[in-house]
Design a protein around this motif. Structure first.
Motif, PDB file in Angstrom:
ATOM      1  N   PRO A  18     159.643 136.648  -7.853  1.00  0.00           N
ATOM      2  CA  PRO A  18     160.453 135.917  -8.817  1.00  0.00           C
ATOM      3  C   PRO A  18     159.725 134.697  -9.357  1.00  0.00           C
ATOM      4  O   PRO A  18     158.919 134.099  -8.664  1.00  0.00           O
ATOM      5  CB  PRO A  18     161.697 135.530  -8.017  1.00  0.00           C
ATOM      6  N   GLY A  19     160.020 134.353 -10.590  1.00  0.00           N
ATOM      7  CA  GLY A  19     159.379 133.216 -11.221  1.00  0.00           C
ATOM      8  C   GLY A  19     159.499 131.974 -10.368  1.00  0.00           C
ATOM      9  O   GLY A  19     160.388 131.840  -9.553  1.00  0.00           O
ATOM     10  N   VAL A  20     158.569 131.071 -10.530  1.00  0.00           N
ATOM     11  CA  VAL A  20     158.533 129.887  -9.678  1.00  0.00           C
ATOM     12  C   VAL A  20     159.797 129.061  -9.887  1.00  0.00           C
ATOM     13  O   VAL A  20     160.007 128.456 -10.914  1.00  0.00           O
ATOM     14  CB  VAL A  20     157.276 129.052  -9.993  1.00  0.00           C
ATOM     15  N   GLN A  21     160.649 129.078  -8.880  1.00  0.00           N
ATOM     16  CA  GLN A  21     161.878 128.292  -8.899  1.00  0.00           C
ATOM     17  C   GLN A  21     161.749 127.189  -7.851  1.00  0.00           C
ATOM     18  O   GLN A  21     161.253 127.414  -6.761  1.00  0.00           O
ATOM     19  CB  GLN A  21     163.081 129.159  -8.584  1.00  0.00           C
ATOM     20  N   ASN A  22     162.185 126.013  -8.165  1.00  0.00           N
ATOM     21  CA  ASN A  22     161.895 124.850  -7.329  1.00  0.00           C
ATOM     22  C   ASN A  22     163.162 124.121  -6.939  1.00  0.00           C
ATOM     23  O   ASN A  22     164.163 124.159  -7.630  1.00  0.00           O
ATOM     24  CB  ASN A  22     160.968 123.898  -8.096  1.00  0.00           C
ATOM     25  N   VAL A  23     163.058 123.430  -5.797  1.00  0.00           N
ATOM     26  CA  VAL A  23     164.217 122.687  -5.323  1.00  0.00           C
ATOM     27  C   VAL A  23     164.355 121.358  -6.040  1.00  0.00           C
ATOM     28  O   VAL A  23     165.339 120.668  -5.880  1.00  0.00           O
ATOM     29  CB  VAL A  23     164.111 122.447  -3.793  1.00  0.00           C
ATOM     30  N   SER A  24     163.354 120.956  -6.816  1.00  0.00           N
ATOM     31  CA  SER A  24     163.465 119.749  -7.629  1.00  0.00           C
ATOM     32  C   SER A  24     163.075 120.115  -9.052  1.00  0.00           C
ATOM     33  O   SER A  24     162.703 121.239  -9.346  1.00  0.00           O
ATOM     34  CB  SER A  24     162.549 118.643  -7.083  1.00  0.00           C
ATOM     35  N   SER A  25     163.124 119.133  -9.934  1.00  0.00           N
ATOM     36  CA  SER A  25     162.788 119.394 -11.328  1.00  0.00           C
ATOM     37  C   SER A  25     161.290 119.281 -11.577  1.00  0.00           C
ATOM     38  O   SER A  25     160.841 119.451 -12.706  1.00  0.00           O
ATOM     39  CB  SER A  25     163.533 118.396 -12.227  1.00  0.00           C
ATOM     40  N   ASP A  26     160.504 118.995 -10.550  1.00  0.00           N
ATOM     41  CA  ASP A  26     159.077 118.782 -10.725  1.00  0.00           C
ATOM     42  C   ASP A  26     158.292 119.712  -9.809  1.00  0.00           C
ATOM     43  O   ASP A  26     157.985 119.361  -8.671  1.00  0.00           O
ATOM     44  CB  ASP A  26     158.726 117.328 -10.431  1.00  0.00           C
ATOM     45  N   PRO A  27     157.922 120.910 -10.288  1.00  0.00           N
ATOM     46  CA  PRO A  27     157.175 121.835  -9.434  1.00  0.00           C
ATOM     47  C   PRO A  27     155.803 121.330  -9.057  1.00  0.00           C
ATOM     48  O   PRO A  27     155.202 121.823  -8.106  1.00  0.00           O
ATOM     49  CB  PRO A  27     157.087 123.104 -10.300  1.00  0.00           C
ATOM     50  N   SER A  28     155.285 120.322  -9.779  1.00  0.00           N
ATOM     51  CA  SER A  28     153.959 119.783  -9.460  1.00  0.00           C
ATOM     52  C   SER A  28     154.013 118.720  -8.362  1.00  0.00           C
ATOM     53  O   SER A  28     152.964 118.206  -7.959  1.00  0.00           O
ATOM     54  CB  SER A  28     153.315 119.204 -10.717  1.00  0.00           C
ATOM     55  N   ARG A  29     155.215 118.420  -7.861  1.00  0.00           N
ATOM     56  CA  ARG A  29     155.325 117.392  -6.823  1.00  0.00           C
ATOM     57  C   ARG A  29     154.590 117.833  -5.572  1.00  0.00           C
ATOM     58  O   ARG A  29     154.799 118.934  -5.059  1.00  0.00           O
ATOM     59  CB  ARG A  29     156.797 117.119  -6.502  1.00  0.00           C
ATOM     60  N   VAL A  30     153.721 116.980  -5.054  1.00  0.00           N
ATOM     61  CA  VAL A  30     152.969 117.285  -3.846  1.00  0.00           C
ATOM     62  C   VAL A  30     153.873 117.103  -2.634  1.00  0.00           C
ATOM     63  O   VAL A  30     154.468 116.039  -2.442  1.00  0.00           O
ATOM     64  CB  VAL A  30     151.722 116.387  -3.727  1.00  0.00           C
ATOM     65  N   GLU A  41     155.220 121.938  -4.715  1.00  0.00           N
ATOM     66  CA  GLU A  41     156.400 122.794  -4.597  1.00  0.00           C
ATOM     67  C   GLU A  41     156.142 124.169  -5.206  1.00  0.00           C
ATOM     68  O   GLU A  41     156.553 125.194  -4.661  1.00  0.00           O
ATOM     69  CB  GLU A  41     157.606 122.134  -5.269  1.00  0.00           C
ATOM     70  N   ALA A  42     155.469 124.181  -6.346  1.00  0.00           N
ATOM     71  CA  ALA A  42     155.166 125.461  -6.996  1.00  0.00           C
ATOM     72  C   ALA A  42     154.255 126.314  -6.122  1.00  0.00           C
ATOM     73  O   ALA A  42     154.422 127.535  -6.042  1.00  0.00           O
ATOM     74  CB  ALA A  42     154.521 125.213  -8.355  1.00  0.00           C
ATOM     75  N   ASP A  43     153.290 125.693  -5.449  1.00  0.00           N
ATOM     76  CA  ASP A  43     152.403 126.430  -4.549  1.00  0.00           C
ATOM     77  C   ASP A  43     153.195 127.083  -3.417  1.00  0.00           C
ATOM     78  O   ASP A  43     153.021 128.267  -3.119  1.00  0.00           O
ATOM     79  CB  ASP A  43     151.361 125.489  -3.938  1.00  0.00           C
ATOM     80  N   ARG A  44     154.030 126.272  -2.782  1.00  0.00           N
ATOM     81  CA  ARG A  44     154.829 126.795  -1.665  1.00  0.00           C
ATOM     82  C   ARG A  44     155.742 127.918  -2.128  1.00  0.00           C
ATOM     83  O   ARG A  44     155.841 128.969  -1.468  1.00  0.00           O
ATOM     84  CB  ARG A  44     155.676 125.669  -1.056  1.00  0.00           C
ATOM     85  N   ASP A  45     156.375 127.728  -3.294  1.00  0.00           N
ATOM     86  CA  ASP A  45     157.282 128.741  -3.813  1.00  0.00           C
ATOM     87  C   ASP A  45     156.537 130.042  -4.101  1.00  0.00           C
ATOM     88  O   ASP A  45     157.048 131.139  -3.850  1.00  0.00           O
ATOM     89  CB  ASP A  45     157.940 128.219  -5.084  1.00  0.00           C
ATOM     90  N   PHE A  46     155.333 129.919  -4.599  1.00  0.00           N
ATOM     91  CA  PHE A  46     154.531 131.095  -4.917  1.00  0.00           C
ATOM     92  C   PHE A  46     154.225 131.915  -3.659  1.00  0.00           C
ATOM     93  O   PHE A  46     154.374 133.135  -3.659  1.00  0.00           O
ATOM     94  CB  PHE A  46     153.229 130.659  -5.597  1.00  0.00           C
ATOM     95  N   VAL A  47     153.814 131.257  -2.602  1.00  0.00           N
ATOM     96  CA  VAL A  47     153.504 131.969  -1.359  1.00  0.00           C
ATOM     97  C   VAL A  47     154.748 132.689  -0.840  1.00  0.00           C
ATOM     98  O   VAL A  47     154.686 133.859  -0.445  1.00  0.00           O
ATOM     99  CB  VAL A  47     152.950 131.004  -0.291  1.00  0.00           C
ATOM    100  N   VAL A  48     155.886 132.013  -0.857  1.00  0.00           N
ATOM    101  CA  VAL A  48     157.131 132.626  -0.384  1.00  0.00           C
ATOM    102  C   VAL A  48     157.508 133.823  -1.238  1.00  0.00           C
ATOM    103  O   VAL A  48     157.929 134.871  -0.734  1.00  0.00           O
ATOM    104  CB  VAL A  48     158.271 131.579  -0.371  1.00  0.00           C
ATOM    105  N   LYS A  49     157.344 133.697  -2.548  1.00  0.00           N
ATOM    106  CA  LYS A  49     157.750 134.765  -3.443  1.00  0.00           C
ATOM    107  C   LYS A  49     156.800 135.968  -3.380  1.00  0.00           C
ATOM    108  O   LYS A  49     157.234 137.106  -3.557  1.00  0.00           O
ATOM    109  CB  LYS A  49     157.851 134.247  -4.878  1.00  0.00           C
ATOM    110  N   VAL A  50     155.521 135.727  -3.144  1.00  0.00           N
ATOM    111  CA  VAL A  50     154.607 136.852  -2.922  1.00  0.00           C
ATOM    112  C   VAL A  50     155.057 137.640  -1.700  1.00  0.00           C
ATOM    113  O   VAL A  50     155.113 138.870  -1.710  1.00  0.00           O
ATOM    114  CB  VAL A  50     153.156 136.363  -2.752  1.00  0.00           C
ATOM    115  N   ARG A  51     155.401 136.918  -0.667  1.00  0.00           N
ATOM    116  CA  ARG A  51     155.906 137.559   0.546  1.00  0.00           C
ATOM    117  C   ARG A  51     157.208 138.314   0.261  1.00  0.00           C
ATOM    118  O   ARG A  51     157.385 139.464   0.675  1.00  0.00           O
ATOM    119  CB  ARG A  51     156.135 136.485   1.611  1.00  0.00           C
ATOM    120  N   SER A  52     158.122 137.679  -0.460  1.00  0.00           N
ATOM    121  CA  SER A  52     159.409 138.299  -0.764  1.00  0.00           C
ATOM    122  C   SER A  52     159.230 139.581  -1.562  1.00  0.00           C
ATOM    123  O   SER A  52     159.914 140.584  -1.325  1.00  0.00           O
ATOM    124  CB  SER A  52     160.287 137.301  -1.526  1.00  0.00           C
TER     125      SER A  52
END
Length: 235
Positions: A18-30, A41-52
């Motif tokens: 699924p497209g990068v969805q984030n818990v905040s409005s700033d996916p670039s937040r470290v 946040e975008a990095d973490r979301d990407f790894v989770v979504k690849v797994r999903s």
């Protein structure tokens, strides 16, 4: 069949990863500084979504090996199973290094895709497999490129490189089935509706639960060099 396919594709919303969805409005937040570079946040979301994605596309590939009625569909199943097994192994390897918790279940939406394929038989299975997975892979392709272009984390970058190769291979073998309805698929790729976040979020794993490995059956060849386009009626 055309009407049934339209209804099935109309239910598709977000990519298989699924497209990068984030818990905040700033996916670039470290969110962490790691030895491999900052993790956003975008990095973490990407790894989770690849797994999903692998948690439903891997068993879909196994189903294609068993239920596919043509060599081309069974070949697509082989590539799906082997490709997502390899991506899953990479996710399981890098997640502890990045302190990322991986899911053991696909999202509710993805589970719905898998349920459709489970209930399908014969040519309907072949058609749904080719079109559902072609939509999901087509939608995620540009998202992988964005992560690859923007991440500063070397492990995430390596996963994006691998995912790019796997997804392109899967798009190719799905198209080689001869069953992709490009008009409907491209419409769904470019005009996806919206679903509630709960539908596109994988459930959290049980505390202490081992991370499920995705292992193809022993008799499935691991050589997935992309074959030339084959007739969908070839047995």
């Amino acid at each position: 069949m055309g009407g049934a396919l339209s209804a099935t594709l109309a239910a598709l919303v977000h990519p298989g990863i699924p497209g990068v969805q984030n818990v905040s409005s700033d996916p670039s937040r470290v969110i962490a500084n790691t030895p491999y570079g900052p993790l956003t946040e975008a990095d973490r979301d990407f790894v989770v979504k690849v797994r999903s994605a692998g948690l439903w596309e891997f068993p879909s590939g196994e189903m294609a090996l068993q239920k596919g009625t043509t060599n081309a569909v069974r070949t697509a199943g082989q590539h799906l199973a082997v490709g997502h097994s390899a991506l899953g192994a990479t996710c399981r390897k890098i997640a502890p290094e990045l302190n990322i918790t991986l899911p053991n279940q696909a999202t509710p939406q993805q589970q719905g895709f898998a349920a459709t394929l489970t209930s399908d038989t014969g040519k309907q299975f072949d058609t749904d497999l080719a079109n559902i997975l072609r939509v999901t892979h087509g939608q995620i392709f540009p998202a992988i490129a964005k992560i690859r272009a923007t991440t500063k984390n070397t492990l995430v970058r390596q996963l994006a490189d691998q995912a790019n190769d796997v997804v392109l291979d899967h798009i190719t073998v799905l198209e080689n089935t001869g069953l992709v309805n490009f008009d409907q698929v491209l419409f769904q790729e470019t005009t996806p509706p919206k679903l509630p976040a709960i539908q596109v979020t994988p459930p959290a794993p049980q505390p202490g639960a081992p991370v499920v490995a995705l292992t193809p059956p022993a008799d499935v060849p691991t050589n997935t060099a992309t074959p030339p386009a084959a007739s969908p009626t070839t047995e």
